[in-house]
Every structure is written in C-alpha cells, then in structure tokens.
Write a protein that holds these residues in place. Structure first.
Motif, PDB file in Angstrom:
ATOM      1  N   MET A  94       1.163  -0.636  -0.018  1.00  0.00           N
ATOM      2  CA  MET A  94       0.037   0.468   0.054  1.00  0.00           C
ATOM      3  C   MET A  94       0.774   1.617  -0.379  1.00  0.00           C
ATOM      4  O   MET A  94       1.760   1.392   0.426  1.00  0.00           O
ATOM      5  CB  MET A  94      -1.054  -0.394   1.082  1.00  0.00           C
ATOM      6  CG  MET A  94      -1.751  -0.878   0.941  1.00  0.00           C
ATOM      7  SD  MET A  94      -3.260  -1.069   2.356  1.00  0.00           S
ATOM      8  CE  MET A  94      -3.233   0.439   3.174  1.00  0.00           C
ATOM      9  N   THR A  95       0.401   2.489  -0.310  1.00  0.00           N
ATOM     10  CA  THR A  95       0.761   3.213  -0.245  1.00  0.00           C
ATOM     11  C   THR A  95       0.658   3.731   1.489  1.00  0.00           C
ATOM     12  O   THR A  95      -0.055   3.942   1.671  1.00  0.00           O
ATOM     13  CB  THR A  95       0.504   3.970  -1.544  1.00  0.00           C
ATOM     14  OG1 THR A  95      -0.484   4.774  -1.543  1.00  0.00           O
ATOM     15  CG2 THR A  95       0.780   4.012  -2.612  1.00  0.00           C
ATOM     16  N   PRO A  96       1.655   5.838   0.893  1.00  0.00           N
ATOM     17  CA  PRO A  96       1.659   6.373   2.372  1.00  0.00           C
ATOM     18  C   PRO A  96       0.132   6.772   1.953  1.00  0.00           C
ATOM     19  O   PRO A  96      -0.772   7.318   2.927  1.00  0.00           O
ATOM     20  CB  PRO A  96       2.703   7.538   1.907  1.00  0.00           C
ATOM     21  CG  PRO A  96       3.315   6.421   1.454  1.00  0.00           C
ATOM     22  CD  PRO A  96       2.941   5.971   0.466  1.00  0.00           C
ATOM     23  N   ALA A  97       0.163   7.153   1.207  1.00  0.00           N
ATOM     24  CA  ALA A  97      -2.252   8.014   1.008  1.00  0.00           C
ATOM     25  C   ALA A  97      -3.132   6.684   1.439  1.00  0.00           C
ATOM     26  O   ALA A  97      -3.981   7.536   1.775  1.00  0.00           O
ATOM     27  CB  ALA A  97      -2.047   8.169  -0.382  1.00  0.00           C
ATOM     28  N   GLU A  98      -2.851   6.048   0.364  1.00  0.00           N
ATOM     29  CA  GLU A  98      -4.098   4.032   1.058  1.00  0.00           C
ATOM     30  C   GLU A  98      -3.563   4.641   2.999  1.00  0.00           C
ATOM     31  O   GLU A  98      -5.030   4.557   3.123  1.00  0.00           O
ATOM     32  CB  GLU A  98      -3.416   3.558   0.660  1.00  0.00           C
ATOM     33  CG  GLU A  98      -3.746   3.364  -0.916  1.00  0.00           C
ATOM     34  CD  GLU A  98      -3.402   2.119  -1.830  1.00  0.00           C
ATOM     35  OE1 GLU A  98      -3.948   2.153  -3.302  1.00  0.00           O
ATOM     36  OE2 GLU A  98      -2.258   1.605  -1.098  1.00  0.00           O
ATOM     37  N   HIS A  99      -2.514   4.356   3.122  1.00  0.00           N
ATOM     38  CA  HIS A  99      -2.416   4.132   4.877  1.00  0.00           C
ATOM     39  C   HIS A  99      -3.353   5.647   5.382  1.00  0.00           C
ATOM     40  O   HIS A  99      -3.948   5.446   6.158  1.00  0.00           O
ATOM     41  CB  HIS A  99      -1.286   4.005   4.920  1.00  0.00           C
ATOM     42  CG  HIS A  99      -0.343   2.962   5.281  1.00  0.00           C
ATOM     43  ND1 HIS A  99       0.252   2.769   3.896  1.00  0.00           N
ATOM     44  CD2 HIS A  99      -0.503   1.363   6.150  1.00  0.00           C
ATOM     45  CE1 HIS A  99       0.538   0.996   3.817  1.00  0.00           C
ATOM     46  NE2 HIS A  99      -0.087   1.168   5.367  1.00  0.00           N
ATOM     47  N   VAL A 100      -2.899   6.466   5.181  1.00  0.00           N
ATOM     48  CA  VAL A 100      -3.043   7.679   5.775  1.00  0.00           C
ATOM     49  C   VAL A 100      -5.114   8.165   5.306  1.00  0.00           C
ATOM     50  O   VAL A 100      -5.566   8.271   6.476  1.00  0.00           O
ATOM     51  CB  VAL A 100      -2.898   8.791   5.656  1.00  0.00           C
ATOM     52  CG1 VAL A 100      -3.356   9.912   6.151  1.00  0.00           C
ATOM     53  CG2 VAL A 100      -1.043   8.520   5.876  1.00  0.00           C
ATOM     54  N   GLY A 101      -5.748   7.780   4.555  1.00  0.00           N
ATOM     55  CA  GLY A 101      -6.418   8.234   4.060  1.00  0.00           C
ATOM     56  C   GLY A 101      -7.775   7.139   4.801  1.00  0.00           C
ATOM     57  O   GLY A 101      -8.472   7.037   5.060  1.00  0.00           O
ATOM     58  N   LEU A 132       0.642  14.323   4.944  1.00  0.00           N
ATOM     59  CA  LEU A 132       2.028  13.896   4.862  1.00  0.00           C
ATOM     60  C   LEU A 132       2.971  15.026   4.614  1.00  0.00           C
ATOM     61  O   LEU A 132       4.286  14.622   4.809  1.00  0.00           O
ATOM     62  CB  LEU A 132       1.595  13.103   3.425  1.00  0.00           C
ATOM     63  CG  LEU A 132       1.135  11.877   3.814  1.00  0.00           C
ATOM     64  CD1 LEU A 132       0.730  11.222   2.182  1.00  0.00           C
ATOM     65  CD2 LEU A 132       2.302  11.084   4.699  1.00  0.00           C
ATOM     66  N   THR A 133       2.560  16.064   4.149  1.00  0.00           N
ATOM     67  CA  THR A 133       3.749  17.281   3.698  1.00  0.00           C
ATOM     68  C   THR A 133       4.342  17.561   4.845  1.00  0.00           C
ATOM     69  O   THR A 133       4.934  18.460   5.130  1.00  0.00           O
ATOM     70  CB  THR A 133       2.461  18.434   3.102  1.00  0.00           C
ATOM     71  OG1 THR A 133       2.035  17.820   2.328  1.00  0.00           O
ATOM     72  CG2 THR A 133       3.436  19.410   2.951  1.00  0.00           C
ATOM     73  N   THR A 134       3.282  17.142   5.951  1.00  0.00           N
ATOM     74  CA  THR A 134       3.421  18.247   7.647  1.00  0.00           C
ATOM     75  C   THR A 134       5.113  17.142   8.158  1.00  0.00           C
ATOM     76  O   THR A 134       5.720  17.728   9.092  1.00  0.00           O
ATOM     77  CB  THR A 134       2.198  17.818   8.354  1.00  0.00           C
ATOM     78  OG1 THR A 134       1.939  18.507   8.471  1.00  0.00           O
ATOM     79  CG2 THR A 134       3.322  18.212  10.220  1.00  0.00           C
ATOM     80  N   LEU A 135       4.518  15.684   7.307  1.00  0.00           N
ATOM     81  CA  LEU A 135       5.655  14.667   7.498  1.00  0.00           C
ATOM     82  C   LEU A 135       7.006  14.414   7.177  1.00  0.00           C
ATOM     83  O   LEU A 135       7.710  13.700   6.735  1.00  0.00           O
ATOM     84  CB  LEU A 135       5.206  13.392   8.231  1.00  0.00           C
ATOM     85  CG  LEU A 135       4.721  13.662   9.518  1.00  0.00           C
ATOM     86  CD1 LEU A 135       3.696  12.036   9.772  1.00  0.00           C
ATOM     87  CD2 LEU A 135       5.246  13.715  11.002  1.00  0.00           C
ATOM     88  N   GLY A 136       7.199  15.548   5.933  1.00  0.00           N
ATOM     89  CA  GLY A 136       7.638  15.240   5.321  1.00  0.00           C
ATOM     90  C   GLY A 136       7.846  14.518   4.303  1.00  0.00           C
ATOM     91  O   GLY A 136       9.151  14.107   2.996  1.00  0.00           O
ATOM     92  N   LEU A 137       6.333  14.208   3.939  1.00  0.00           N
ATOM     93  CA  LEU A 137       6.480  12.449   3.220  1.00  0.00           C
ATOM     94  C   LEU A 137       5.191  12.841   1.454  1.00  0.00           C
ATOM     95  O   LEU A 137       4.731  12.017   0.958  1.00  0.00           O
ATOM     96  CB  LEU A 137       5.267  11.274   3.853  1.00  0.00           C
ATOM     97  CG  LEU A 137       6.607  10.677   4.825  1.00  0.00           C
ATOM     98  CD1 LEU A 137       5.353  10.070   5.643  1.00  0.00           C
ATOM     99  CD2 LEU A 137       7.373  10.570   4.443  1.00  0.00           C
ATOM    100  N   GLU A 138       5.507  13.943   1.295  1.00  0.00           N
ATOM    101  CA  GLU A 138       4.597  14.364   0.142  1.00  0.00           C
ATOM    102  C   GLU A 138       5.179  13.873  -1.215  1.00  0.00           C
ATOM    103  O   GLU A 138       4.258  13.461  -1.799  1.00  0.00           O
ATOM    104  CB  GLU A 138       4.239  16.143   0.197  1.00  0.00           C
ATOM    105  CG  GLU A 138       4.678  16.454  -0.391  1.00  0.00           C
ATOM    106  CD  GLU A 138       6.491  16.840   0.759  1.00  0.00           C
ATOM    107  OE1 GLU A 138       6.734  18.156   0.809  1.00  0.00           O
ATOM    108  OE2 GLU A 138       6.142  16.104   2.077  1.00  0.00           O
ATOM    109  N   GLU A 139       6.535  13.643  -1.280  1.00  0.00           N
ATOM    110  CA  GLU A 139       6.299  13.112  -3.101  1.00  0.00           C
ATOM    111  C   GLU A 139       6.373  11.595  -2.807  1.00  0.00           C
ATOM    112  O   GLU A 139       6.579  11.623  -4.151  1.00  0.00           O
ATOM    113  CB  GLU A 139       7.802  14.150  -2.948  1.00  0.00           C
ATOM    114  CG  GLU A 139       8.578  15.507  -3.013  1.00  0.00           C
ATOM    115  CD  GLU A 139       9.477  15.786  -3.125  1.00  0.00           C
ATOM    116  OE1 GLU A 139      10.606  14.556  -2.606  1.00  0.00           O
ATOM    117  OE2 GLU A 139       9.705  17.442  -3.539  1.00  0.00           O
TER     118      GLU A 139
END
Length: 254
Positions: A94-101, A132-139
């Motif tokens: 899974m992606t970070p976006a999927e985890h947080v979503g 994710l931007t707050t934690l520097g993971l947006e890219e």
C-alpha cells in the motif's frame, strides 16, 4: 477537568508472577512523558493493558474521565487512545496516501469506502496531503511502502496515528531501527505534535528521552520506582541500580 489519560492501580499476573504491580499514572493534555525501564520491566504488558489488547486482573483505565477498562481496543481508539508500534505494522504493497486515507475514513466511520475511490474524495485527499506534507512525505505519497526508507516508514506510522486525531498517543520506541541520519526527522515530527496532545513514549535511547520528555516514569519488575522530572531521574538511587547504570554517571546527564 479530568486527566486526558489515567491508569489506577492496574494489576496483571501471569502464572503467579506480577508483571504489572499496582501501577497508577495520570496525564493531562499536552503532557510529554517517557516510560523507561530495563528489559522485562513490564512496559509492553502495560501498554497492552491500557490499549485493550490484554485484560487486567484489577484496576482501571480512563480516557478523558471515562472508564474504558472493559472496552475493546477499537473502542479505545475511537475515544482517542492511539498507539504506534516498536516495529512498523504497515502494508508493504500500500502507499502512504492509502494508509493515511484509510485512517481518516476509519475515524469518520467510512472505512468500507476506502479502496477504489478514495482518490476522488476531495475532503479526504486534502487531509491526506496536509498530513503527509507536515511529515515531509508528500513526494512519496503514491509510492509503495516497500519502496521507501525505514525512517520514512516510521514517519508514516506517526502520520497514520495522527490521522486518527488522538487525545492520547502512545509511542513505542519511535526511532527504533532508524538510521542515525534519519533520527532528526523523527525528533522533528515529535516536536511538531499538537501542543494539547498527551504523549507517552516508551524509549531506551536516553538522549532522546531527555530531549523529548518533560516527565519520566521508570518501571522495574512491574512497579513504578520513579515518577518525576528528567533532571532528577539520574539522581535516584533505585533508578541507578535498576536501569541507568553508567548513563547516570555520564557528565552530560549530570
């Protein structure tokens, strides 16, 4: 005003051996507390008891004044008690976006709608991107977890926990296994946590403990032997004997 988190006379024994022995802890909103102790002190059992993964023999756990001792782990998360783990428990495909979503949708009671259409939910994606931007993971938000560095995975775990909007956050060795070059990112993430969030961190790295904690609790053989200021913990004879040893004698800890 009720404490954000409270444990009252918590007890747990296995085979006659008391691993949690009459433990009481109280935390207010905004508290930054480190729970330390030697291996076998009962720290993991304590966390499993307060998060609902184990049932105590006696005693109570309270969140915001509500007794949750008989409420399961999911119910405690809904009430604001969230835990991160010593070892990441992320889904590698899974992606970070999927985890947080998924965490956001779980918080909103909509987790059944996650897969297939979460990218088309503007409200969810706005919050995902902000977190994710707050934690520097947006890219990295659309990369598989298996493709990102371990330190970034630990940051993602914090992001998932924060997406659940906790009132009390239990961090189990947040920098464990993270290369020294990445620990600064973890520490910045901890420093940037909301000021009204009560945080209890289990940690062996005493340097990190002293930089993070405003209060230190020492657990040994299932019993609290110290609860006080970091500046005082190294001076306590029982703590020296049970845990700190040479660290207490180091000049930078004096």
């Amino acid at each position: 005003m009720s404490p954000a988190f409270e444990v009252v006379n918590l007890k747990k024994s296995f085979g006659g051996l008391a691993v949690t022995n009459d433990v009481s802890i109280s935390m207010d909103p905004g508290d930054r507390v480190a729970l330390i102790g030697p291996n076998g002190a009962g720290k993991t059992t304590f966390v499993n008891l307060v998060t609902g993964n184990l049932s105590p023999d006696s005693g109570d756990v309270r969140i915001g004044g509500e007794t949750v001792t008989r409420i399961d782990a999911a119910g405690r998360v809904k009430r604001g008690l969230v835990r991160s783990f010593q070892v990441t428990r992320l889904f590698q495909e899974m992606t970070p976006a999927e985890h947080v979503g998924l965490a956001i949708l779980q918080r909103q009671g909509r987790s059944g709608r996650m897969f297939g259409n979460f990218l088309t939910m503007p409200d969810i994606m706005t919050e995902v991107e902000q977190m994710l931007t707050t934690l520097g993971l947006e890219e990295l938000m659309h990369r598989r977890v298996s493709e990102i560095a371990y330190g970034q995975q630990r940051l993602l775990e914090i992001a998932v926990a924060m997406a659940l909007k906790p009132k009390v956050l239990l961090l189990d060795e947040p920098a464990a296994g993270v290369p020294q070059s990445d620990t600064g990112r973890i520490e910045k993430a901890l420093a940037d946590l909301p000021s009204d969030l009560a945080v209890l961190m289990i940690e062996h790295d005493m340097d990190l403990v002293f930089r993070f904690a405003k209060r230190v609790i020492v657990l040994a053989a299932g019993t609290i032997i110290f609860d006080g200021l970091p500046v005082d913990v190294t001076k306590d004879a029982r703590v020296r004997e049970a845990y700190l040893g040479s660290y207490a004698n180091a000049s930078h800890a004096a």
